[in-house]
Design an enzyme around this catalytic site. Sequence first.
Site, short mmCIF file in Angstrom:
data_model
loop_
_atom_site.label_atom_id
_atom_site.label_comp_id
_atom_site.label_asym_id
_atom_site.label_seq_id
_atom_site.Cartn_x
_atom_site.Cartn_y
_atom_site.Cartn_z
N SER A 44 -56.67 80.75 45.53
CA SER A 44 -55.71 81.71 44.93
C SER A 44 -54.89 80.81 43.95
O SER A 44 -54.40 79.65 44.52
CB SER A 44 -54.87 82.43 45.62
OG SER A 44 -53.81 81.84 46.17
N ASP A 45 -54.16 81.28 43.11
CA ASP A 45 -53.06 80.37 42.48
C ASP A 45 -51.93 80.67 43.45
O ASP A 45 -52.02 81.61 44.21
CB ASP A 45 -52.71 80.84 41.04
CG ASP A 45 -51.88 79.96 40.17
OD1 ASP A 45 -51.34 79.00 40.83
OD2 ASP A 45 -51.88 80.17 39.10
#
Length: 773
Positions: free
Chosen positions: A293-294
């Site tokens: 994920s960011d």
Amino acid sequence: MASSPSLLPLLLLAIPFSAALVGAAAPRAFACGRGSPAAGLPFCQSWRPVQARVRDLIGRLTVPEKVALLVDNAAGVPRLGIPAYEWWSEALHGVANVGPGVRLGGAYPGVTSFPQVISSAASFNATLWELMGKVVSDEARALYNAGRAGLTFWSPNVNIYRDPRWGRGQETPGEDPTVSARYAAAYVRGLQQPYGGPRGHSRLKVAACCKHYTAYDLDNWNGYDRFHFNAKVSKQDLEDTYDVPFKACVVEGKVASVMCSYNQVNGVPSCADPNLLRNTIRGQWRLNGYIVSDCDSVDVYYNLQHYGSSPEDAVAYALKAGLDLDCGPFLGKYTESALNKGKVSVADIDAALTHTIAVQMRLGMFDGDDQPFGNLGQQDVCSSAHRNLALEAARQAMVLLKNDAGALPLSPSHLGTVAVIGPNSDVTNTMIGNYAGNPCAYTSPLQGINKYVKTVHQVGCNGVACGGQQPIEAAVEAARRADATILVVGLDQSFEAEGRDRVSILLPGRQQELVSKVAAACRGPTVLVIMSGGPLDVSFAEADPKIAAILWAGYPGQAGGAAIADVIFGTHNPGGKLPVTWYPQDYVDKVPMTNMAMRPDPSTGYPGRSYRFYKGPVVYPFGHGLTYAKFTHALALAPTQLSVQLAGFRAEPFNSTALSGRAVRVTHARCDGLSIPVHVDVTNAGDRDGAHTVLVFWRPPSGHGAADKQLVAFEKVHLAAGERARVAMGVDVCKDLSVADASGIRRIPLGEHSLEIGDLTHTISLKAEALRR
Ligand SMILES: *[C@@H]1O[C@H](CO)[C@@H](O)[C@H](O)[C@H]1NC(C)=O
Ligand SMILES: *[C@@H]1O[C@H](CO)[C@@H](O)[C@H](O)[C@H]1NC(C)=O
């Protein structure tokens, strides 16, 4: 050099019981290393297949141990001798000390800082992109060996640079899917340097990551920000624009990781979208690696986008969608309760760990103390070869936008004093853009110019904002007395950055006034150098006859000032080209940054985006770039006719509102080896050696909602004055000559396809042919 990692085995043999010495000399503890409680267990046996080792390790972990491995700062498992690991390191254009995984300092104060990516893209040189990746991987391994970096780098950023205002456009290879795809594959190959291992499980020098998937290119504009933004994207734009570099990164670059973005795509957060992650990245493209994920994306979609009615639902969305690793603590906090509430299963967690741990095994992180590349150390960071490549890359990044009557190059012997003026004329940090590490050393523009001529220096503006009272008059006075003036203006991270999009694409504050006044005062030539990541509307300077030349220096990296001077004084012949369209301010005034459509919409007057679709006025077009040489093209080889064989299907009516005529669905065509040769003879008809990139644009048969034109191939060639060479390129029919319809399905239109190379146009007639039995 006693701390050189290559000497460690010797020291250990000599003094096997001196634990204190080992501790002092070797800060690294490696899983499966000497004295590990796991020594002899199958997951430590490097000769076993990766998948078997991963299964063995996961089978030994408790649920709390597994959950602690789902986050970037993964906890260690001391009972199995597995040290903690920080997954987050960055290496966008050199190892960067942005993520917590990299700690520069001590014997490693700096790293080689290459030009910002938008500038490297301007070189249009795929060999250079791969070479820079390799150099970065050397420095990365050296830092890892010294306990100063991880091996998982969340670079490159290959989002399409859709809107000139985007603060992170500087991090990308620009607006064109073909350039971005080639960049992604080349830089990733350079970084990862795959070697050995059975097919599909090659070992990795470092693990790269293509980010941010997908349709992310808005940070903070007019009340919209990336944490809340819902990018509304058509299937057509996704297929032929936004997804193109990511697909190439996975399929051709064989990247070990993809990062999903904060934003939603058509109402679903990217990191919670099984269609994007599980079906597309892993299913269709067959990612062999992990999806991350960011940072805090899961937290962001739960808390800011209110996606999921409990934290446990948010966890379930992530794991079911195919997310394997959370940058941030969310999955670490809530996965056990999600398990207890029956929202996820142990199998979901195991699936994620299978992907992350396999990458660690391919990196050699479970191979004990005998680490691959263990010989790389201090001597491999900022070596003279690496620094030279940073200079070479900066030179290749220079784009000459204007050169009236051959004003450039300047001849140092004919100049007494040169006035060097402007807010970016003596900057250092500005040159490296964002996501960088401390460089080995800087050469500022003033320092670079000082190597050629005697200078007087005036900033003219105290900083790029240049508002209010400014020392403009002093600069004008200096220009009045000089034989030539070099102005270095532009932007820095206070105007374009992560979290910071622009509103205006004009020069900030009083910079334009400074440029015009100085140019008017100087009796000799005025050279304008623009240092910026994003494009600027400098039409005033293009139109000003007092400004003889304009050079876009981008953010040229640590050696940028030397490269600028080398171009101005003719030591290097510029060959860079713009990787983005330079629009007029008027364009951004009428186009909302939130509109993701690439195609124009005549019903609303929306003009479309990039050279592929936008046909209005520009300041400088995509691909623009002048040289001191003169290159001409002649077509040496390309077919005039081509048959696409159908694999048991008939050509079908091209049924899309925008598309007429007949076409062949790519999935119905015999694509294997269906490539057309395009060979071009390039002549350097000038009197200086130089490099030239041959750009091959494709125009599909008319009447299409396809791009107006599309770059399908490019190749750079270096030619001495008077020299001629044949440049052999190929165009893949199914990939390059197909058009995505409104449903995102690719079809090859039949009829007359044109290829444009400089002022050459070549037409190829495409027809379909049933397969003969
Ligand atoms: C073509 O597409 C339109 C709209 O998608 C559909 O209504 C029509 O039935 C299609 N025609 C054919 C021949 O497939
Ligand atoms: C591309 O870059 C490499 C590495 O700097 C360089 O050796 C080569 O000459 C460049 N190609 C051209 C045609 O300039």
